[in-house]
Write an enzyme that holds these catalytic residues in place. Structure first.
Site, PDB file in Angstrom:
ATOM      1  N   ARG A  83      -3.867   9.286   4.188  1.00 39.03           N
ATOM      2  CA  ARG A  83      -2.626  10.026   4.388  1.00 39.03           C
ATOM      3  C   ARG A  83      -1.947  10.272   3.052  1.00 39.03           C
ATOM      4  NH1 ARG A  83      -0.254  13.323   7.866  1.00 39.03           N
ATOM      5  NH2 ARG A  83       1.966  13.034   8.119  1.00 39.03           N
ATOM      6  N   ASP A 100       4.669  -0.009  12.166  1.00 35.46           N
ATOM      7  CA  ASP A 100       3.436  -0.591  11.610  1.00 35.46           C
ATOM      8  C   ASP A 100       3.268  -2.063  11.981  1.00 35.46           C
ATOM      9  OD1 ASP A 100       3.486   1.320   8.489  1.00 35.46           O
ATOM     10  OD2 ASP A 100       3.063   1.866  10.561  1.00 35.46           O
ATOM     11  N   ARG A 139      -8.665  -0.678   4.725  1.00 35.61           N
ATOM     12  CA  ARG A 139      -7.876   0.363   4.054  1.00 35.61           C
ATOM     13  C   ARG A 139      -6.513  -0.181   3.647  1.00 35.61           C
ATOM     14  NH1 ARG A 139      -6.301   4.641   7.693  1.00 35.61           N
ATOM     15  NH2 ARG A 139      -4.997   5.144   5.914  1.00 35.61           N
ATOM     16  N   VAL A 157       7.879   6.334  17.194  1.00 32.69           N
ATOM     17  CA  VAL A 157       7.538   7.062  15.966  1.00 32.69           C
ATOM     18  C   VAL A 157       6.275   7.887  16.117  1.00 32.69           C
ATOM     19  CG1 VAL A 157       6.957   6.808  13.517  1.00 32.69           C
ATOM     20  CG2 VAL A 157       8.710   5.334  14.548  1.00 32.69           C
ATOM     21  N   ARG A 183      -0.617  14.488  12.690  1.00 32.38           N
ATOM     22  CA  ARG A 183       0.084  14.126  11.462  1.00 32.38           C
ATOM     23  C   ARG A 183       0.595  15.414  10.802  1.00 32.38           C
ATOM     24  NH1 ARG A 183      -1.642   8.717  10.183  1.00 32.38           N
ATOM     25  NH2 ARG A 183       0.112   8.610   8.799  1.00 32.38           N
ATOM     26  N   PRO A 184       1.673  16.021  11.366  1.00 34.08           N
ATOM     27  CA  PRO A 184       2.142  17.292  10.797  1.00 34.08           C
ATOM     28  C   PRO A 184       2.739  17.085   9.408  1.00 34.08           C
ATOM     29  CG  PRO A 184       3.728  16.456  12.371  1.00 34.08           C
ATOM     30  CD  PRO A 184       2.535  15.556  12.448  1.00 34.08           C
ATOM     31  N   ILE A 185       2.779  18.150   8.629  1.00 33.63           N
ATOM     32  CA  ILE A 185       3.480  18.086   7.325  1.00 33.63           C
ATOM     33  C   ILE A 185       4.507  19.202   7.224  1.00 33.63           C
ATOM     34  CG2 ILE A 185       1.535  16.954   6.139  1.00 33.63           C
ATOM     35  CD1 ILE A 185       0.977  19.643   4.762  1.00 33.63           C
ATOM     36  N   ASP A 186       4.986  19.666   8.394  1.00 27.47           N
ATOM     37  CA  ASP A 186       5.946  20.790   8.397  1.00 27.47           C
ATOM     38  C   ASP A 186       7.213  20.470   7.608  1.00 27.47           C
ATOM     39  OD1 ASP A 186       6.148  18.986  10.682  1.00 27.47           O
ATOM     40  OD2 ASP A 186       7.950  20.112  11.148  1.00 27.47           O
ATOM     41  N   LEU A 187       7.666  19.213   7.641  1.00 24.37           N
ATOM     42  CA  LEU A 187       8.912  18.874   6.925  1.00 24.37           C
ATOM     43  C   LEU A 187       8.680  18.843   5.413  1.00 24.37           C
ATOM     44  CD1 LEU A 187      10.330  16.132   9.332  1.00 24.37           C
ATOM     45  CD2 LEU A 187      10.996  18.548   9.155  1.00 24.37           C
ATOM     46  N   CYS A 212      -4.712   7.310   9.636  1.00 21.38           N
ATOM     47  CA  CYS A 212      -4.980   6.764  10.969  1.00 21.38           C
ATOM     48  C   CYS A 212      -4.836   7.857  12.030  1.00 21.38           C
ATOM     49  CB  CYS A 212      -3.970   5.670  11.293  1.00 21.38           C
ATOM     50  SG  CYS A 212      -4.009   4.342  10.119  1.00 21.38           S
ATOM     51  N   LYS A 259       0.848  -1.212   0.000  1.00 20.18           N
ATOM     52  CA  LYS A 259       0.000   0.000   0.000  1.00 20.18           C
ATOM     53  C   LYS A 259       0.876   1.251   0.000  1.00 20.18           C
ATOM     54  CE  LYS A 259      -1.713   1.481   4.075  1.00 20.18           C
ATOM     55  NZ  LYS A 259      -1.469   2.872   4.493  1.00 20.18           N
ATOM     56  N   ASN A 260       1.906   1.266   0.843  1.00 18.41           N
ATOM     57  CA  ASN A 260       2.684   2.490   1.042  1.00 18.41           C
ATOM     58  C   ASN A 260       3.716   2.748  -0.047  1.00 18.41           C
ATOM     59  OD1 ASN A 260       1.089   2.871   3.244  1.00 18.41           O
ATOM     60  ND2 ASN A 260       2.620   2.254   4.748  1.00 18.41           N
TER      61      ASN A 260
HETATM   62  C1  EPZ Z   1       4.255   6.559   6.605  1.00 17.71           C
HETATM   63  O1  EPZ Z   1       3.521   7.604   7.228  1.00 17.71           O
HETATM   64  C2  EPZ Z   1       3.293   5.390   6.545  1.00 17.71           C
HETATM   65  N1  EPZ Z   1       2.095   5.765   5.784  1.00 17.71           N
HETATM   66  C3  EPZ Z   1       2.879   4.985   7.964  1.00 17.71           C
HETATM   67  O2  EPZ Z   1       2.113   3.793   7.831  1.00 17.71           O
HETATM   68  C4  EPZ Z   1       4.118   4.655   8.794  1.00 17.71           C
HETATM   69  O3  EPZ Z   1       3.723   4.407  10.121  1.00 17.71           O
HETATM   70  C5  EPZ Z   1       5.093   5.833   8.760  1.00 17.71           C
HETATM   71  O4  EPZ Z   1       5.401   6.182   7.385  1.00 17.71           O
HETATM   72  C6  EPZ Z   1       6.390   5.516   9.485  1.00 17.71           C
HETATM   73  O5  EPZ Z   1       6.991   4.399   8.900  1.00 17.71           O
HETATM   74  C7  EPZ Z   1       2.174   5.824   4.435  1.00 17.71           C
HETATM   75  O6  EPZ Z   1       3.204   5.547   3.848  1.00 17.71           O
HETATM   76  C8  EPZ Z   1       0.922   6.203   3.713  1.00 17.71           C
HETATM   77  P1  EPZ Z   1       6.410   9.912   8.700  1.00 17.71           P
HETATM   78  P2  EPZ Z   1       4.112   9.110   7.220  1.00 17.71           P
HETATM   79  O7  EPZ Z   1       6.297  11.154   7.921  1.00 17.71           O
HETATM   80  O8  EPZ Z   1       4.824   9.356   5.957  1.00 17.71           O
HETATM   81  C9  EPZ Z   1       6.755  13.104  12.160  1.00 17.71           C
HETATM   82  C10 EPZ Z   1       0.243   2.422   7.932  1.00 17.71           C
HETATM   83  O9  EPZ Z   1      -0.138   1.773   8.905  1.00 17.71           O
HETATM   84  N2  EPZ Z   1       6.622  14.087  11.073  1.00 17.71           N
HETATM   85  O10 EPZ Z   1       7.621   9.047   8.559  1.00 17.71           O
HETATM   86  O11 EPZ Z   1       2.998  10.007   7.620  1.00 17.71           O
HETATM   87  C11 EPZ Z   1       5.425  12.423  12.460  1.00 17.71           C
HETATM   88  O12 EPZ Z   1       4.662  13.215  13.366  1.00 17.71           O
HETATM   89  C12 EPZ Z   1       0.711   3.843   8.117  1.00 17.71           C
HETATM   90  O13 EPZ Z   1       0.331   1.978   6.754  1.00 17.71           O
HETATM   91  C13 EPZ Z   1       6.831  15.428  11.370  1.00 17.71           C
HETATM   92  O14 EPZ Z   1       7.103  15.792  12.510  1.00 17.71           O
HETATM   93  O15 EPZ Z   1       5.142   8.984   8.426  1.00 17.71           O
HETATM   94  C14 EPZ Z   1       5.836  11.116  13.061  1.00 17.71           C
HETATM   95  O16 EPZ Z   1       6.135  11.307  14.434  1.00 17.71           O
HETATM   96  C15 EPZ Z   1       0.423   4.375   9.513  1.00 17.71           C
HETATM   97  N3  EPZ Z   1       6.716  16.337  10.369  1.00 17.71           N
HETATM   98  C16 EPZ Z   1       7.136  10.784  12.324  1.00 17.71           C
HETATM   99  O17 EPZ Z   1       7.588  12.012  11.738  1.00 17.71           O
HETATM  100  C17 EPZ Z   1       6.404  15.983   9.088  1.00 17.71           C
HETATM  101  O18 EPZ Z   1       6.342  16.872   8.206  1.00 17.71           O
HETATM  102  C18 EPZ Z   1       6.956   9.736  11.248  1.00 17.71           C
HETATM  103  O19 EPZ Z   1       6.172  10.289  10.240  1.00 17.71           O
HETATM  104  C19 EPZ Z   1       6.188  14.619   8.809  1.00 17.71           C
HETATM  105  C20 EPZ Z   1       6.295  13.680   9.814  1.00 17.71           C
END
Ligand code: EPZ
Length: 430
Positions: free
Chosen positions: A107, A319, A410, A341, A136-140, A131, A37-38
């Site tokens: 997401r 996950d 999902r 995480v 779920r910030p997107i600041d980065l 989820c 999926k991812n």
């Molecule tokens: C991906 O989410 C996966 N989803 C998640 O899987 C998975 O848990 C996660 O990566 C970690 O491996 C998809 O690929 C669709 P991150 P993503 O950005 O990209 C912080 C599932 O079950 N962060 O690596 O959203 C955030 O708050 C799902 O399939 C910021 O601070 O994960 C978190 O603490 C659930 N700022 C950490 O990073 C940002 O701009 C990990 O987030 C982005 C993230």
């Protein structure tokens, strides 16, 4: 059973169902893993950047994939699905904006930002859903877009990005975010000049996306390490690509086999991608045999307690944390799980407690003691928590009913049929 779900008012009704599981049957046989999926979500989004159609193979049939395809159709693209194959033709794309209602449902919708910023230098969508495992910030993501020259407007939950020109830059990620690494890589692919992403995420799904982009004509080096270098190109052509197997679905099935002391061959998983789980299952005393076509899991002896700490790849994947917790309830001794995480990824613990699990939470840590699980009425709270409840139902004494299984559907294609094919007594009732 149908009922109106708030966030689905645009669709009126969605079909909801329950899983009914009767536990305590050892699982035996062979189970096939679907496409990841991812990896599928960013690759589907990336296909919009091409100047011609792409054919994507091993696409899992999941609600998140359906919703992303619907978002792309509403942008004017042709999207045809034939089983696990998708044909996406972006040449008729006329609306660089993702449907806000749909975008809130998953997401992965935010990859539309990186793709349209690259292709149209403008994009708008609602902040993503997914989820409820934490905020779920997107600041980065936005930090990366700004570094490439984009202007960001965030208002009433709608994010708009636009740029006169996109120019390569050096971007350091404060956290190796999967989504931010992907989104910045997408935008940088059609920027002018060189982009370096430092402290990049290394997940296999990012490597799969880069492989597809490279076949399309992108110039990307270092993906899979923490430093990725992207040379911007003018155009990308459509391409054919087969999605990698879903390592999280595979890990869920491997743990189901270990839990029930059965013997299951998990076909089509890349053992390399589930190394952390293989290591932990070995420590617990589970016998595993890897070959290029999959992994054989032989449960049987007593399970030893182990400690788990979730980390970005190649650490133990968050996950698989909730599913592993179920396995640890059946181990001899006390185990410690630390979730680093996400800040709210223990929502399955209350539901497992209803089945007799003895788990104590203290902040980001959980202490799991051995317990005999018995069937109960439980509710899936998110995708992987729901998967954990399925595992608990399979090993519990008696019957378990799981509600709100739309969370599970999902991310798991035909999970009830797949598990039934190796002996699990699980059925879906609507
Ligand atoms: C991906 O989410 C996966 N989803 C998640 O899987 C998975 O848990 C996660 O990566 C970690 O491996 C998809 O690929 C669709 P991150 P993503 O950005 O990209 C912080 C599932 O079950 N962060 O690596 O959203 C955030 O708050 C799902 O399939 C910021 O601070 O994960 C978190 O603490 C659930 N700022 C950490 O990073 C940002 O701009 C990990 O987030 C982005 C993230």
């Amino acid at each position: 059973m149908y009922f109106l779900l708030q966030e689905d008012k645009w669709k009126g009704l969605i079909k909801v169902g329950k899983f009914i599981i009767t536990g305590c049957t050892p699982l035996h046989g062979e189970i096939n893993v679907s496409g990841a999926k991812n990896a599928a979500l960013p690759i589907i989004a990336a296909s919009l950047m091409a100047d011609g159609p792409s054919r994507l193979l091993d696409i899992p049939k999941l609600r998140d994939v359906e919703n992303l395809c619907e978002i792309i159709r509403r942008m004017g693209c042709r999207v045809e699905q034939d089983g696990n194959e998708l044909l996406i033709d972006p040449t008729t794309l006329d609306t660089p904006e993702a449907d806000h209602d749909l975008a809130r449902k998953l997401r992965g919708s935010y990859y539309i930002l990186g793709v349209l910023l690259a292709k149209k230098r403008w994009a708008r969508t609602s902040l993503p859903g997914g989820c409820n495992i934490g905020n779920r910030p997107i600041d980065l993501h936005l930090k990366g877009f700004k570094a490439l020259g984009a202007e960001i407007n965030l208002d009433h939950g709608i994010v708009e990005v636009k740029a006169r020109n996109l120019s390569g830059n050096r971007i350091y990620l404060d956290y190796p975010s999967v989504g931010a690494t992907i989104n910045i890589m997408l935008a940088a692919t059609l920027a002018e000049g060189t982009t370096i992403i430092e402290n990049a995420a290394r997940e296999p799904e990012i490597v799969d996306l880069a492989n597809y982009l490279t076949v399309m004509g992108a110039q990307i080096k270092g993906v899979g390490t923490d430093i990725i270098k992207i040379e911007g190109v003018e155009t990308l052509k459509g391409a054919e690509h087969r999605i990698i197997p879903d390592r999280i679905e595979a890990g869920t099935f491997m743990m189901a086999a270990a839990l029930t002391k059965g013997e299951v061959f998990v076909r089509n998983v890349l053992a390399e991608h589930v190394k952390p789980l293989i290591a932990k299952l070995n420590e617990m005393g589970v016998e595993l045999k890897e070959d290029i076509t999959g992994v054989l899991v032989k449960g049987g002896g007593p399970l030893r307690a182990v400690d788990i700490k979730t980390l970005p790849y190649p650490g133990f994947p968050t996950d698989l944390q909730s599913q592993m917790m179920v396995l640890l309830t059946q181990a001899d001794g006390t185990s410690l799980v630390i979730e680093t995480v996400w800040e709210n990824r223990f929502t399955h613990v209350d539901e497992l407690a209803r089945m007799g699990a003895d788990i104590k939470i203290d902040g980001h840590s959980a202490l799991i003691k051995p317990s005999r699980l018995t069937g109960a009425e439980v509710t899936a709270t998110d995708l992987r928590a729901g998967a954990a409840l399925i595992l608990a139902g399979i090993v519990a004494y008696g019957e378990t009913t799981i509600r709100d299984i739309y969370h599970i559907e999902r991310g798991y294609e035909n999970i009830a049929q797949k598990l039934s094919s190796i002996g699990a007594k699980i059925k879906k009732v609507n």
